[in-house]
Scaffold this motif. Sequence first.
Motif, PDB file in Angstrom:
ATOM      1  N   ALA A 274      34.981  34.558  29.456  1.00  0.00           N
ATOM      2  CA  ALA A 274      35.434  35.889  29.041  1.00  0.00           C
ATOM      3  C   ALA A 274      34.280  36.891  29.103  1.00  0.00           C
ATOM      4  CB  ALA A 274      36.022  35.844  27.638  1.00  0.00           C
ATOM      5  N   ALA A 275      33.117  36.495  28.618  1.00  0.00           N
ATOM      6  CA  ALA A 275      31.952  37.387  28.661  1.00  0.00           C
ATOM      7  C   ALA A 275      31.531  37.663  30.099  1.00  0.00           C
ATOM      8  CB  ALA A 275      30.795  36.773  27.873  1.00  0.00           C
ATOM      9  N   ALA A 276      31.572  36.652  30.953  1.00  0.00           N
ATOM     10  CA  ALA A 276      31.131  36.813  32.339  1.00  0.00           C
ATOM     11  C   ALA A 276      32.011  37.774  33.126  1.00  0.00           C
ATOM     12  CB  ALA A 276      31.091  35.451  33.035  1.00  0.00           C
ATOM     13  N   VAL A 277      33.312  37.745  32.868  1.00  0.00           N
ATOM     14  CA  VAL A 277      34.213  38.625  33.617  1.00  0.00           C
ATOM     15  C   VAL A 277      34.484  39.939  32.877  1.00  0.00           C
ATOM     16  CG1 VAL A 277      35.295  36.762  34.926  1.00  0.00           C
ATOM     17  CG2 VAL A 277      36.331  37.511  32.781  1.00  0.00           C
ATOM     18  N   GLY A 278      33.946  40.059  31.665  1.00  0.00           N
ATOM     19  CA  GLY A 278      34.083  41.306  30.918  1.00  0.00           C
ATOM     20  C   GLY A 278      35.477  41.560  30.382  1.00  0.00           C
ATOM     21  N   HIS A 279      36.194  40.491  30.075  1.00  0.00           N
ATOM     22  CA  HIS A 279      37.540  40.633  29.522  1.00  0.00           C
ATOM     23  C   HIS A 279      37.581  40.011  28.140  1.00  0.00           C
ATOM     24  CE1 HIS A 279      39.493  40.835  33.796  1.00  0.00           C
ATOM     25  NE2 HIS A 279      38.505  41.686  33.639  1.00  0.00           N
ATOM     26  N   SER A 280      38.596  40.351  27.375  1.00  0.00           N
ATOM     27  CA  SER A 280      38.757  39.763  26.047  1.00  0.00           C
ATOM     28  C   SER A 280      39.089  38.284  26.187  1.00  0.00           C
ATOM     29  CB  SER A 280      39.881  40.466  25.281  1.00  0.00           C
ATOM     30  OG  SER A 280      41.134  40.155  25.866  1.00  0.00           O
ATOM     31  N   ARG A 281      38.798  37.539  25.132  1.00  0.00           N
ATOM     32  CA  ARG A 281      39.127  36.108  25.146  1.00  0.00           C
ATOM     33  C   ARG A 281      40.618  35.892  25.326  1.00  0.00           C
ATOM     34  NH1 ARG A 281      35.289  32.976  20.779  1.00  0.00           N
ATOM     35  NH2 ARG A 281      33.326  33.786  21.564  1.00  0.00           N
ATOM     36  N   SER A 282      41.426  36.710  24.676  1.00  0.00           N
ATOM     37  CA  SER A 282      42.877  36.512  24.789  1.00  0.00           C
ATOM     38  C   SER A 282      43.361  36.800  26.209  1.00  0.00           C
ATOM     39  CB  SER A 282      43.625  37.375  23.777  1.00  0.00           C
ATOM     40  OG  SER A 282      43.408  38.743  24.012  1.00  0.00           O
ATOM     41  N   ARG A 283      42.791  37.799  26.849  1.00  0.00           N
ATOM     42  CA  ARG A 283      43.191  38.096  28.239  1.00  0.00           C
ATOM     43  C   ARG A 283      42.787  36.951  29.166  1.00  0.00           C
ATOM     44  NH1 ARG A 283      41.546  43.272  32.031  1.00  0.00           N
ATOM     45  NH2 ARG A 283      42.741  42.593  33.824  1.00  0.00           N
TER      46      ARG A 283
END
Length: 162
Positions: free
Chosen positions: A72-81
Amino acid sequence: MSTTPEDTPTDTPWLSADQQVSWRSFLGGVTALMDQLDRDLRTEHGLSMPEYEILVRLSEAPDRSIRMAELAAAVGHSRSRVTHTVSRLERDGLVVRGQCSEDGRGVSAVLTDEGLAALERAAHTHVRGVHDHFVAQASPADFATVGSVMATVATHLGARSF
């Protein structure tokens, strides 16, 4: 919310007319480019850009596996997404989830052989689109400048390196 004159900041660095044009061109260009790249992947491979990016990150990771929180951090999205996107990829047999190998507490996403094959097919479409719709539209010097500016922005904002 109403503001009073004493609430209004006086040090706002308003954009000049030329800066405003450049900023809006940047926003419009990035939106149009990402929409086109997403459309190409969906049409030719049934993958969205977020799905493709997750497959890329997994393919580059040791053992083709990344903890979900790190992904999630690597792709810059929320964990839920990311969880939702990985669920779709898992349903299609491109990714599996399992216990983290290092501590057994976390959950990792792992790229399957089928997922790697799908990524290898989709990569041709994606790279061709990046080249045709972005790289070929700029001189080598302008392209290098865009890369330099965006690297500086990412560093300034504390983004993870790509």
